[in-house]
Write a protein that holds these residues in place. Structure first.
Motif, PDB file in Angstrom:
ATOM      1  N   ARG A 122      14.131   9.629  16.512  1.00  0.00           N
ATOM      2  CA  ARG A 122      13.574   8.296  16.705  1.00  0.00           C
ATOM      3  C   ARG A 122      12.526   7.962  15.647  1.00  0.00           C
ATOM      4  NH1 ARG A 122      11.977   7.915  22.967  1.00  0.00           N
ATOM      5  NH2 ARG A 122      11.341   5.808  22.313  1.00  0.00           N
ATOM      6  N   LEU A 123      11.701   8.941  15.279  1.00  0.00           N
ATOM      7  CA  LEU A 123      10.705   8.693  14.238  1.00  0.00           C
ATOM      8  C   LEU A 123      11.387   8.422  12.898  1.00  0.00           C
ATOM      9  CD1 LEU A 123       7.345  10.422  13.699  1.00  0.00           C
ATOM     10  CD2 LEU A 123       8.915  10.293  11.773  1.00  0.00           C
ATOM     11  N   SER A 124      12.373   9.223  12.567  1.00  0.00           N
ATOM     12  CA  SER A 124      13.085   9.043  11.291  1.00  0.00           C
ATOM     13  C   SER A 124      13.750   7.681  11.218  1.00  0.00           C
ATOM     14  CB  SER A 124      14.124  10.153  11.113  1.00  0.00           C
ATOM     15  OG  SER A 124      13.527  11.432  11.147  1.00  0.00           O
ATOM     16  N   ARG A 125      14.382   7.260  12.323  1.00  0.00           N
ATOM     17  CA  ARG A 125      15.056   5.965  12.328  1.00  0.00           C
ATOM     18  C   ARG A 125      14.069   4.829  12.129  1.00  0.00           C
ATOM     19  NH1 ARG A 125      19.226   6.032  10.124  1.00  0.00           N
ATOM     20  NH2 ARG A 125      18.713   3.823  10.176  1.00  0.00           N
ATOM     21  N   TRP A 126      12.897   4.929  12.754  1.00  0.00           N
ATOM     22  CA  TRP A 126      11.921   3.844  12.574  1.00  0.00           C
ATOM     23  C   TRP A 126      11.436   3.783  11.121  1.00  0.00           C
ATOM     24  CZ3 TRP A 126       6.811   3.305  11.052  1.00  0.00           C
ATOM     25  CH2 TRP A 126       6.287   2.022  11.224  1.00  0.00           C
ATOM     26  N   VAL A 127      11.130   4.942  10.544  1.00  0.00           N
ATOM     27  CA  VAL A 127      10.685   4.953   9.145  1.00  0.00           C
ATOM     28  C   VAL A 127      11.758   4.347   8.246  1.00  0.00           C
ATOM     29  CG1 VAL A 127      10.125   6.446   7.180  1.00  0.00           C
ATOM     30  CG2 VAL A 127       9.083   6.882   9.418  1.00  0.00           C
ATOM     31  N   VAL A 156       7.878  11.661   4.865  1.00  0.00           N
ATOM     32  CA  VAL A 156       7.664  12.019   6.267  1.00  0.00           C
ATOM     33  C   VAL A 156       7.235  13.481   6.318  1.00  0.00           C
ATOM     34  CG1 VAL A 156       8.762  12.353   8.515  1.00  0.00           C
ATOM     35  CG2 VAL A 156       9.302  10.314   7.155  1.00  0.00           C
ATOM     36  N   HIS A 157       6.207  13.758   7.105  1.00  0.00           N
ATOM     37  CA  HIS A 157       5.682  15.116   7.241  1.00  0.00           C
ATOM     38  C   HIS A 157       5.760  15.528   8.710  1.00  0.00           C
ATOM     39  CE1 HIS A 157       3.400  14.821   3.294  1.00  0.00           C
ATOM     40  NE2 HIS A 157       3.638  13.549   3.577  1.00  0.00           N
ATOM     41  N   ARG A 176      14.528  10.645   2.279  1.00  0.00           N
ATOM     42  CA  ARG A 176      14.719  11.396   1.028  1.00  0.00           C
ATOM     43  C   ARG A 176      13.663  12.473   0.813  1.00  0.00           C
ATOM     44  NH1 ARG A 176      15.923   6.018  -2.304  1.00  0.00           N
ATOM     45  NH2 ARG A 176      18.115   5.747  -1.782  1.00  0.00           N
ATOM     46  N   TYR A 177      12.489  12.277   1.389  1.00  0.00           N
ATOM     47  CA  TYR A 177      11.397  13.219   1.166  1.00  0.00           C
ATOM     48  C   TYR A 177      10.791  13.582   2.520  1.00  0.00           C
ATOM     49  CZ  TYR A 177      11.899  11.499  -3.593  1.00  0.00           C
ATOM     50  OH  TYR A 177      12.407  11.143  -4.816  1.00  0.00           O
ATOM     51  N   CYS A 178      11.079  14.771   2.980  1.00  0.00           N
ATOM     52  CA  CYS A 178      10.577  15.231   4.271  1.00  0.00           C
ATOM     53  C   CYS A 178       9.957  16.614   4.088  1.00  0.00           C
ATOM     54  CB  CYS A 178      11.689  15.271   5.315  1.00  0.00           C
ATOM     55  SG  CYS A 178      11.080  15.632   6.979  1.00  0.00           S
ATOM     56  N   LYS A 197       0.826  -1.197   0.000  1.00  0.00           N
ATOM     57  CA  LYS A 197       0.000   0.000   0.000  1.00  0.00           C
ATOM     58  C   LYS A 197       0.871   1.262   0.000  1.00  0.00           C
ATOM     59  CE  LYS A 197      -3.716  -2.393   0.092  1.00  0.00           C
ATOM     60  NZ  LYS A 197      -4.653  -2.413  -1.063  1.00  0.00           N
ATOM     61  N   HIS A 198       0.331   2.334  -0.581  1.00  0.00           N
ATOM     62  CA  HIS A 198       1.028   3.618  -0.531  1.00  0.00           C
ATOM     63  C   HIS A 198       0.909   4.170   0.884  1.00  0.00           C
ATOM     64  CE1 HIS A 198       2.604   7.423  -2.188  1.00  0.00           C
ATOM     65  NE2 HIS A 198       1.863   7.969  -1.240  1.00  0.00           N
ATOM     66  N   VAL A 199       2.054   4.425   1.521  1.00  0.00           N
ATOM     67  CA  VAL A 199       2.084   4.882   2.908  1.00  0.00           C
ATOM     68  C   VAL A 199       2.875   6.185   3.010  1.00  0.00           C
ATOM     69  CG1 VAL A 199       2.880   4.373   5.255  1.00  0.00           C
ATOM     70  CG2 VAL A 199       1.864   2.548   3.852  1.00  0.00           C
ATOM     71  N   GLU A 200       2.321   7.157   3.718  1.00  0.00           N
ATOM     72  CA  GLU A 200       3.055   8.346   4.120  1.00  0.00           C
ATOM     73  C   GLU A 200       2.850   8.537   5.619  1.00  0.00           C
ATOM     74  OE1 GLU A 200       3.005  11.738   1.573  1.00  0.00           O
ATOM     75  OE2 GLU A 200       2.403  10.576  -0.204  1.00  0.00           O
ATOM     76  N   VAL A 201       3.863   9.057   6.287  1.00  0.00           N
ATOM     77  CA  VAL A 201       3.852   9.171   7.741  1.00  0.00           C
ATOM     78  C   VAL A 201       3.949  10.644   8.126  1.00  0.00           C
ATOM     79  CG1 VAL A 201       5.081   8.634   9.882  1.00  0.00           C
ATOM     80  CG2 VAL A 201       4.875   6.895   8.083  1.00  0.00           C
TER      81      VAL A 201
END
Length: 502
Positions: free
Chosen positions: A263-268, A278-279, A313-315, A242-246
């Motif tokens: 911590r959020l970035s590392r998990w993603v 990531v937003h 790569r995309y934040c 599925k297309h996922v964005e966080v």
């Protein structure tokens, strides 16, 4: 589109209040429909398996969400087809930047929630004890899908409070939507069981996950949920293609530290991968958390810098205007791929097959073919015969919901234009309004020097305007019902806290 039911709108006034508002038994709570994902127990209780909360509910009682109830030893849902007003928005509203940039969506928001975040931006509808009949509209799956198809809208978004507790209605409507070639988007904090996530995977195309924090204590204390089930369900849908964005709402002085972003970035990166967008989203004070200001922009910028340094790569930054971090760039050559201003987006640097126009790098975007024009017969109106409503932006409040109600016998278009600035008078959008119908859509600041919007109506078409504090905010009070006390804290939250008005 044959087989659709005639649309209806529940515009009844609320019942006369004889009890404190949070003790009312409103009409919308009375009727229930059979619910899924539960087990009956020998003592007459039922256990709901939709969320990891696994509520055990006594006969006649409701679960934590207050919209799933035990009626005679069976679990029923009290919010099937019960919604805030359907609203036409753009896909960027949902923190989705890599799927159909700039696409119009039909946003559907339910009543109730499986969480109770102290800073909720939609507490007047997410917390069922506060929901009045006047805020509730009644829709069938057929009406939702018909509204999207007849207007040429390709994406239905399940959003606002949280669609997890709307499970049965989402599944029924999303299945029908798919049969008509539509895309389903699920915007959620995703506090859901794996069994529930599995059923959603059958019909949902896009998951926009609101990850509150990477701190389990924060989840328990501030959201009244748990972190690990959210991570498990997010990984589950991602693994199924599925297309996922966080996204993460950075709440001032609560989860906006550098460690939180790291911590959020590392998990993603470790679990989903570097191409998952990531937003980091700006917060406005609301509900029980009004003692602070909006998130300082420099804290969002620092969070983004950390994510990029780690390898995301995309934040992006959300709920900010006039900032380059809302755009998408090619990570290979740095060229602009998608230009955004507020909720307006244009894939200026993407080819039809989602490659960079400058260096031909394949980029992780999903584009949709433009839909055929909606087949609505619209009666032309001379601009001189249109009643006009002007609305000016106020501080950080740079969007408005326009709710139009027609008493006409024909279909007319409402025209929205820029008010002020170099683009003064430029047409932004045209929105058809069917005879006897009510419809809500968003208009937002579209250039740095815009002063507001001008809404040009039509004969026997009337409008109410609602200020939208941030993109995830569904307002329930018109601009005529509130006092403009702050551009950071909505009037309703000030009243809840018993605060004074500036």
């Amino acid at each position: 589109m044959s087989g659709f039911l005639t649309r209806s709108r529940d515009l009844r006034p609320p019942r006369e209040a004889t009890l404190p508002r949070d003790q009312q038994q409103w009409n919308w709570q009375q009727a229930g429909r059979p619910a899924a994902l539960y087990s009956a127990r020998p003592d007459g209780t039922v256990q709901c398996h939709l969320s990891p909360r696994n509520c055990v509910i006594r006969p006649g009682a409701v679960g934590f969400c207050r919209v799933r109830a035990n009626r005679g030893g069976e679990l029923v849902t009290l919010n099937y087809g019960k919604s805030v007003a359907m609203t036409e928005e753009t896909i960027e509203t949902e923190a989705v930047y890599h799927y159909a940039p700039g696409a119009r969506i039909l946003s559907m928001g339910n009543i109730g929630c499986m969480m109770n975040c102290d800073y909720c931006h939609n507490w007047q509808t997410s917390q069922a004890r506060y929901v009045e009949d006047r805020s509730v509209h009644h829709y069938t799956p057929e009406q939702v899908v018909e509204s999207a198809v007849e207007r040429g809208i390709q994406v239905i978004s399940w959003t606002y409070n949280d669609p997890v507790v709307w499970h049965e209605f989402v599944l029924d409507t999303a299945r029908l939507a798919r049969r008509h070639g539509l895309v389903n988007l699920f915007k959620s904090a995703f506090y859901i069981s794996l069994e529930g996530a599995k059923e959603l995977c059958e019909v949902i195309d896009i998951f926009s996950i609101s990850l509150k924090s990477m701190d389990p204590t924060f989840y328990k204390r501030v959201t009244k949920g748990q972190l690990q089930p959210v991570l498990d369900a997010t990984a589950y849908v991602f693994d199924r293609g599925k297309h996922v964005e966080v996204s993460s709402l950075l709440v001032t002085d609560a989860n906006d530290r550098e460690e939180d972003a790291y911590r959020l970035s590392r998990w993603v990166l470790d679990r989903l991968g570097p191409d998952v967008p990531v937003h980091f989203v700006r917060f406005h004070p609301d509900y029980k958390y009004t003692q602070v200001e909006r998130t300082p922009v420099d804290r969002l910028e620092r969070a983004r810098a950390i994510a990029l340094a780690e390898g995301v790569r995309y934040c992006y930054l959300g709920n900010v205007y006039d900032h380059a971090a809302t755009n998408s760039y090619c990570p290979r050559c740095g060229s602009l791929a998608v230009e955004r201003y507020g909720l307006v987006a244009s894939p200026v640097g993407l080819t039809a097959d989602a490659r960079c126009r400058t260096c031909d790098e394949a980029l992780p975007f999903r584009l949709l073919a433009r839909p055929d024009n909606a087949a609505l017969a619209v009666v032309d109106v001379d601009d001189r015969d249109r009643p006009v409503v002007d609305h000016e932006w106020r501080g950080d409040v740079k969007a408005v919901h326009v709710e139009v109600t027609s008493a006409a016998s024909a279909t007319y278009e409402v025209v929205v234009r820029v008010l002020g600035g170099a683009s003064d008078g430029r047409e932004i959008k045209r929105v058809p309004v069917l005879p006897g119908a009510q419809y809500r859509f968003i208009a937002c600041k579209s250039a740095s020097d815009d002063r507001g919007v001008r809404v040009q109506l039509a004969p026997d078409v009337h409008a109410n305007l609602y200020e939208v504090y941030d993109r995830a905010h569904f307002p329930t009070n018109t601009i005529l019902e509130i006092e403009h006390s702050s551009d950071a804290v909505p009037e309703a939250a000030i009243r809840l806290q018993g605060g004074s008005r500036a």
